[in-house]
Design a protein around this motif. Structure first.
Motif, PDB file in Angstrom:
ATOM      1  N   PHE A  11       2.235   8.251  25.454  1.00 29.08           N
ATOM      2  CA  PHE A  11       1.505   8.023  26.294  1.00 29.08           C
ATOM      3  C   PHE A  11       1.422   8.398  27.580  1.00 29.08           C
ATOM      4  O   PHE A  11       2.447   8.283  28.486  1.00 29.08           O
ATOM      5  N   VAL A  16       6.965   9.658  24.425  1.00 29.33           N
ATOM      6  CA  VAL A  16       8.218   8.308  24.008  1.00 29.33           C
ATOM      7  C   VAL A  16       8.563   8.938  22.741  1.00 29.33           C
ATOM      8  O   VAL A  16       9.910   8.503  21.928  1.00 29.33           O
ATOM      9  N   GLY A  37      13.220   0.238  24.622  1.00 32.36           N
ATOM     10  CA  GLY A  37      12.384   1.513  25.165  1.00 32.36           C
ATOM     11  C   GLY A  37      12.959   2.458  24.854  1.00 32.36           C
ATOM     12  O   GLY A  37      12.005   3.448  25.062  1.00 32.36           O
ATOM     13  N   SER A  38      13.944   2.784  23.529  1.00 29.20           N
ATOM     14  CA  SER A  38      13.866   3.709  22.741  1.00 29.20           C
ATOM     15  C   SER A  38      12.601   4.310  22.247  1.00 29.20           C
ATOM     16  O   SER A  38      12.843   4.803  21.497  1.00 29.20           O
ATOM     17  N   GLY A  39      11.420   3.373  22.016  1.00 27.49           N
ATOM     18  CA  GLY A  39      11.040   3.597  20.805  1.00 27.49           C
ATOM     19  C   GLY A  39       9.987   3.129  19.673  1.00 27.49           C
ATOM     20  O   GLY A  39       9.370   3.460  18.513  1.00 27.49           O
ATOM     21  N   LYS A  40      11.434   2.249  19.017  1.00 29.53           N
ATOM     22  CA  LYS A  40      11.097   1.354  18.725  1.00 29.53           C
ATOM     23  C   LYS A  40       9.458   0.999  17.503  1.00 29.53           C
ATOM     24  O   LYS A  40       9.664   1.530  16.588  1.00 29.53           O
ATOM     25  N   THR A  41       8.713   0.067  18.527  1.00 32.39           N
ATOM     26  CA  THR A  41       8.100  -0.943  18.135  1.00 32.39           C
ATOM     27  C   THR A  41       6.859   0.441  17.961  1.00 32.39           C
ATOM     28  O   THR A  41       6.064   0.153  16.946  1.00 32.39           O
ATOM     29  N   THR A  42       7.292   1.767  19.225  1.00 31.87           N
ATOM     30  CA  THR A  42       6.068   2.346  19.008  1.00 31.87           C
ATOM     31  C   THR A  42       5.760   3.455  17.370  1.00 31.87           C
ATOM     32  O   THR A  42       5.248   3.906  16.458  1.00 31.87           O
TER      33      THR A  42
HETATM   34  P1  ADP Z   1      11.380   0.035  21.620  1.00 35.44           P
HETATM   35  O1  ADP Z   1       9.819  -0.985  20.750  1.00 35.44           O
HETATM   36  O2  ADP Z   1      12.380   0.167  21.450  1.00 35.44           O
HETATM   37  O3  ADP Z   1      11.519  -1.442  23.452  1.00 35.44           O
HETATM   38  P2  ADP Z   1       8.716   0.939  22.651  1.00 35.44           P
HETATM   39  O4  ADP Z   1       8.519   1.388  21.260  1.00 35.44           O
HETATM   40  O5  ADP Z   1       8.485  -1.388  22.883  1.00 35.44           O
HETATM   41  O6  ADP Z   1      10.260   0.586  22.442  1.00 35.44           O
HETATM   42  O7  ADP Z   1       8.432   1.569  23.680  1.00 35.44           O
HETATM   43  C1  ADP Z   1       9.173   2.786  24.302  1.00 35.44           C
HETATM   44  C2  ADP Z   1       8.279   3.341  25.967  1.00 35.44           C
HETATM   45  O8  ADP Z   1       6.845   3.002  25.491  1.00 35.44           O
HETATM   46  C3  ADP Z   1       8.471   2.426  26.505  1.00 35.44           C
HETATM   47  O9  ADP Z   1       8.712   3.072  27.974  1.00 35.44           O
HETATM   48  C4  ADP Z   1       7.125   1.187  26.435  1.00 35.44           C
HETATM   49  O10 ADP Z   1       6.829   0.916  28.737  1.00 35.44           O
HETATM   50  C5  ADP Z   1       6.388   2.917  26.428  1.00 35.44           C
HETATM   51  N1  ADP Z   1       5.251   1.689  25.894  1.00 35.44           N
HETATM   52  C6  ADP Z   1       5.124   1.596  24.341  1.00 35.44           C
HETATM   53  N2  ADP Z   1       3.236   1.173  24.666  1.00 35.44           N
HETATM   54  C7  ADP Z   1       2.556   2.021  25.144  1.00 35.44           C
HETATM   55  C8  ADP Z   1       0.998   1.871  25.692  1.00 35.44           C
HETATM   56  N3  ADP Z   1       0.530   1.744  25.085  1.00 35.44           N
HETATM   57  N4  ADP Z   1       0.916   2.050  27.317  1.00 35.44           N
HETATM   58  C9  ADP Z   1       2.193   3.135  27.893  1.00 35.44           C
HETATM   59  N5  ADP Z   1       3.088   3.255  27.443  1.00 35.44           N
HETATM   60  C10 ADP Z   1       3.856   2.553  26.323  1.00 35.44           C
END
Ligand code: ADP
Length: 244
Positions: A11, A16, A37-42
Motif C-alpha cells: 500500500f 505488507v 498487522g502481519s498481513g493475514k487479512t490482506t
Molecule cells: P492482519 O490481518 O494480520 O492484522 P492486515 O492485513 O489487516 O493485517 O494489515 C497489514 C498491514 O497493512 C497493516 O499495517 C495495515 O495498516 C496495512 N493495510 C491494510 N489495508 C490497508 C489499506 N487499504 N491501505 C493502507 N494500508 C493498509
C-alpha cells in the motif's frame, strides 16, 4: 488446488506481503495465525482479489491470475467466483432478509432465477441451523446467526474455496461455538478452507496445516500437533506464549 507464488502487496510505501508462497491441496483446511498487522487479512483479500496484489501469481483450480502483468476485469470477476469470503463483521445487507441476502449473489451475479436461488438458499440456511429464520432481517438476528447467514451466502455461490477472515472475533463468547461448528462441518464435508482466526482450539481440532505469518512472510508452518507442541522458530514460540 491453490498455488500461490511470490505474492507481494504494497500500500504505497508500505510493503505488507513480501513474497508469499503456498500450496493448498483440495479439501484441506489451512489456519493462518499471526500478530495483528502481519498481513493475514490482506493475504485473504488478495486471494479473493478484493485487493490487487502488486506482484505474483495465484492459481485456483485451473485458473491462474498473474499479477506481474495487467489483469482484465472479466478475468478477475470469474476468478473471484472461485472463492467465497466470510468477513469479521458479516457484511450483510441490513434491509434484506436472511434469505434475500443469500440469494443476492446467485441471482445478480450468476443470473439464476429467484425461485431456484430461493430453493437452494433455504437448504443452505437449514444447513447452518437457520431454517426457521429465513425471513428475519439481520437486526433481528444475533451476531452468531448473522455470521451463519454470511457463511450460507458465501456457499450459495458454490465456491471452490472458502476464505474466513476472523469470523468469530466480533462475537460474544457464547455465540462462537455455533459458528465454529458450522465451519467444522464444512471442513468434514471436504471443503477447501483458508481461515484466519485466534481460535486455537479450532486450529488444533480442524486444521490440516497451521501457518504462522509475521511481517508479511510465512515464518513457520506445520500440522497442528507438531506446530503447537514443538514450534521451531523463536518468533512462533513468542507468539504462542503470549496467547497462553
Ligand atoms: P492482519 O490481518 O494480520 O492484522 P492486515 O492485513 O489487516 O493485517 O494489515 C497489514 C498491514 O497493512 C497493516 O499495517 C495495515 O495498516 C496495512 N493495510 C491494510 N489495508 C490497508 C489499506 N487499504 N491501505 C493502507 N494500508 C493498509
Amino acid at each position: 488446488m491453490i498455488s500461490i507464488q511470490g505474492l507481494h502487496k504494497s500500500f504505497g510505501e508500505l510493503e505488507v506481503l513480501k513474497g508469499m508462497n503456498l500450496e493448498i491441496p483440495k479439501g484441506k483446511v489451512v489456519v493462518l495465525i499471526g500478530p495483528s498487522g502481519s498481513g493475514k487479512t490482506t493475504f485473504l483479500r488478495c486471494l479473493n482479489v478484493l485487493e490487487t496484489p502488486t506482484k505474483g501469481r495465484v492459481k485456483i483450480s485451473e485458473k491462474t491470475l498473474n499479477f506481474d502483468q495487467k489483469t482484465n476485469k472479466r478475468e478477475v470477476a470469474s476468478f473471484r467466483r472461485l472463492t467465497g469470503m466470510v468477513f469479521q463483521n458479516y457484511n450483510l445487507f441490513p434491509h434484506k432478509t436472511a434469505l434475500e441476502n443469500v440469494i443476492e449473489g446467485p441471482v445478480i451475479v450468476k443470473g439464476e432465477s429467484a425461485s431456484k436461488a430461493k430453493e437452494k438458499g433455504r437448504i443452505l440456511l437449514e444447513k447452518v441451523g437457520l431454517g426457521d429464520k429465513v425471513d428475519f432481517y439481520p437486526s433481528q438476528l444475533s451476531g452468531g446467526q448473522q455470521q451463519r447467514v454470511g457463511i450460507a451466502r458465501a456457499l450459495a455461490m458454490e465456491p471452490e474455496v472458502m476464505l474466513f477472515d476472523e469470523p468469530t472475533s466480533a462475537l460474544d463468547p457464547e455465540l462462537v461455538g455455533d459458528v465454529l461448528k458450522v465451519m467444522k462441518d464444512l471442513a468434514e464435508e471436504g471443503m477447501t478452507m483458508v481461515v484466519v482466526t485466534h481460535e486455537m482450539r479450532f486450529a488444533k481440532d480442524v486444521a490440516d496445516e497451521v501457518i504462522f505469518m509475521d511481517q508479511g512472510v510465512i515464518v513457520e508452518r506445520g500440522a497442528p500437533s507438531e506446530f503447537f507442541a514443538n514450534p521451531k522458530q523463536e518468533r512462533t514460540r513468542r507468539f504462542l506464549n503470549v496467547l497462553e
